[in-house]
Write a protein that holds these residues in place. Structure first.
Motif, PDB file in Angstrom:
ATOM      1  N   ILE A 161       0.705  -1.337  -0.068  1.00 40.20           N
ATOM      2  CA  ILE A 161      -0.106  -0.032   0.127  1.00 40.20           C
ATOM      3  C   ILE A 161       0.713   1.280   0.080  1.00 40.20           C
ATOM      4  O   ILE A 161       0.787   2.140  -0.580  1.00 40.20           O
ATOM      5  CB  ILE A 161      -0.862   0.025   1.224  1.00 40.20           C
ATOM      6  N   SER A 162       1.851   1.364   0.684  1.00 40.98           N
ATOM      7  CA  SER A 162       2.809   2.527   0.690  1.00 40.98           C
ATOM      8  C   SER A 162       3.572   2.655  -0.522  1.00 40.98           C
ATOM      9  O   SER A 162       3.692   3.805  -1.028  1.00 40.98           O
ATOM     10  CB  SER A 162       3.878   2.310   2.015  1.00 40.98           C
ATOM     11  N   ALA A 163       3.876   1.622  -1.040  1.00 40.30           N
ATOM     12  CA  ALA A 163       4.555   1.536  -2.490  1.00 40.30           C
ATOM     13  C   ALA A 163       3.706   2.243  -3.693  1.00 40.30           C
ATOM     14  O   ALA A 163       4.038   2.839  -4.493  1.00 40.30           O
ATOM     15  CB  ALA A 163       5.056   0.080  -3.012  1.00 40.30           C
ATOM     16  N   GLU A 164       2.183   1.641  -3.475  1.00 42.84           N
ATOM     17  CA  GLU A 164       1.306   2.108  -4.422  1.00 42.84           C
ATOM     18  C   GLU A 164       0.994   3.567  -4.293  1.00 42.84           C
ATOM     19  O   GLU A 164       1.146   4.231  -5.252  1.00 42.84           O
ATOM     20  CB  GLU A 164       0.030   1.087  -4.393  1.00 42.84           C
ATOM     21  N   VAL A 165       1.031   4.158  -3.068  1.00 38.67           N
ATOM     22  CA  VAL A 165       0.692   5.304  -2.818  1.00 38.67           C
ATOM     23  C   VAL A 165       1.816   6.255  -3.303  1.00 38.67           C
ATOM     24  O   VAL A 165       1.702   7.356  -3.981  1.00 38.67           O
ATOM     25  CB  VAL A 165       0.605   5.742  -1.362  1.00 38.67           C
TER      26      VAL A 165
ATOM     27  N   SER B 277      -4.733  -0.667  -4.112  1.00 35.07           N
ATOM     28  CA  SER B 277      -5.285  -0.309  -2.967  1.00 35.07           C
ATOM     29  C   SER B 277      -6.378   0.864  -3.319  1.00 35.07           C
ATOM     30  O   SER B 277      -6.131   1.734  -4.105  1.00 35.07           O
ATOM     31  CB  SER B 277      -4.242   0.071  -1.739  1.00 35.07           C
ATOM     32  N   THR B 278      -7.347   0.798  -2.283  1.00 34.05           N
ATOM     33  CA  THR B 278      -7.982   2.034  -2.490  1.00 34.05           C
ATOM     34  C   THR B 278      -7.532   3.466  -2.167  1.00 34.05           C
ATOM     35  O   THR B 278      -7.882   4.463  -2.916  1.00 34.05           O
ATOM     36  CB  THR B 278      -9.497   2.014  -1.622  1.00 34.05           C
ATOM     37  N   GLU B 279      -6.547   3.242  -1.413  1.00 30.68           N
ATOM     38  CA  GLU B 279      -5.779   4.392  -0.997  1.00 30.68           C
ATOM     39  C   GLU B 279      -5.333   4.918  -1.941  1.00 30.68           C
ATOM     40  O   GLU B 279      -5.114   6.576  -2.269  1.00 30.68           O
ATOM     41  CB  GLU B 279      -4.748   4.266   0.041  1.00 30.68           C
ATOM     42  N   CYS B 280      -4.448   4.236  -2.829  1.00 31.18           N
ATOM     43  CA  CYS B 280      -3.655   4.943  -3.950  1.00 31.18           C
ATOM     44  C   CYS B 280      -4.594   5.552  -5.101  1.00 31.18           C
ATOM     45  O   CYS B 280      -4.200   6.475  -5.674  1.00 31.18           O
ATOM     46  CB  CYS B 280      -2.585   3.886  -4.586  1.00 31.18           C
ATOM     47  N   VAL B 281      -5.572   5.019  -5.232  1.00 32.34           N
ATOM     48  CA  VAL B 281      -6.756   5.381  -6.387  1.00 32.34           C
ATOM     49  C   VAL B 281      -7.069   6.689  -5.918  1.00 32.34           C
ATOM     50  O   VAL B 281      -6.979   7.711  -6.642  1.00 32.34           O
ATOM     51  CB  VAL B 281      -7.840   4.336  -6.398  1.00 32.34           C
TER      52      VAL B 281
END
Length: 228
Positions: free
Chosen positions: A85-89, A123-127
């Motif tokens: 998730i951190s990497a996607e963000v 992840s929802t967060e990165c979107v």
């Protein structure tokens, strides 16, 4: 019937449009290479379970690293997912502009009166970070990302599509998914809906034909043209 006819018929029959994220809207790992991320995730897994290194070392897709870690050692997969998730963000901050024609597509879908959800294995967060960065948050009604700690529910499982239909208050059969992989087509059909294959690489056209996609496009702006 022409390919254009297939596209128009598929879109007009739908009450809601679900759009995959990585491919149709964003090249997630354009600025932060997926292979680099996958290797870091594999190392995290191996630090907790050394036997995993041999199973993961050659994998270049971060989502595959997560899924395989979950299959082999669920006590480790949570740590891998946190790092992913951190990497996607981080990745979407340097991913560049939205895919050419995608903003036109989202705008045309909204103007046609149809609801829109982003449905993704990311992840929802990165979107949400990407949409906000490019002032696109108001273009979509819902974002359904990867279910935390349940990578087994990623597409081709229909879970996310069924969730999206519920949030949009429509039947899954009234949804069409725009995606760039075979698993997108499979998930759409498993949910009872239809699928438009985004063939952003020439080899994908055959994949989508074999998967029985209802329509195939090569450019995202084709969506806007079909609805105009």
């Amino acid at each position: 019937m022409t390919l254009s006819d297939n596209l128009t018929r598929t879109l007009t029959a739908a009450q809601a449009v679900l759009v995959d994220f990585d491919g149709p809207l964003c090249n997630v790992f354009a600025g932060l290479p997926a292979q680099e991320v996958a290797r870091k995730l594999s190392q995290i897994a191996a630090d907790h379970d050394p036997e995993l290194w041999g199973k993961l070392a050659e994998i270049t897709n971060p989502l595959e690293v997560l899924a395989l870690t979950y299959d082999f050692d669920r006590s480790v997969s949570g740590r891998v997912e946190e790092a992913l998730i951190s990497a996607e963000v981080e990745a979407v901050q340097v991913a560049g502009d939205p895919i050419a024609g995608s903003i036109e597509a989202l705008t045309a879908i909204r103007e046609s009166g149809r609801r829109i959800a982003v449905v993704t294995n990311n992840s929802t967060e990165c979107v949400r970070r990407f949409l906000a960065r490019h002032d696109l948050s108001d273009h979509v009604d819902a974002v359904v990302g990867r279910t935390l700690n349940r990578p087994d529910l990623m597409k081709p499982h229909p879970h996310a599509l069924l969730q999206a239909a519920e949030r949009l208050d429509v039947s899954p059969k009234e949804c069409v998914l725009i995606g760039d992989s075979r698993t997108d087509i499979q998930a759409a059909h498993a949910a009872g809906g239809t699928a438009i294959g985004y063939a952003n690489k020439a080899r994908k056209r055959r994949v989508f034909v074999e998967a029985d996609a209802e329509a195939i496009i090569e450019r995202m702006r084709a969506i806007a043209h079909a609805l105009s």
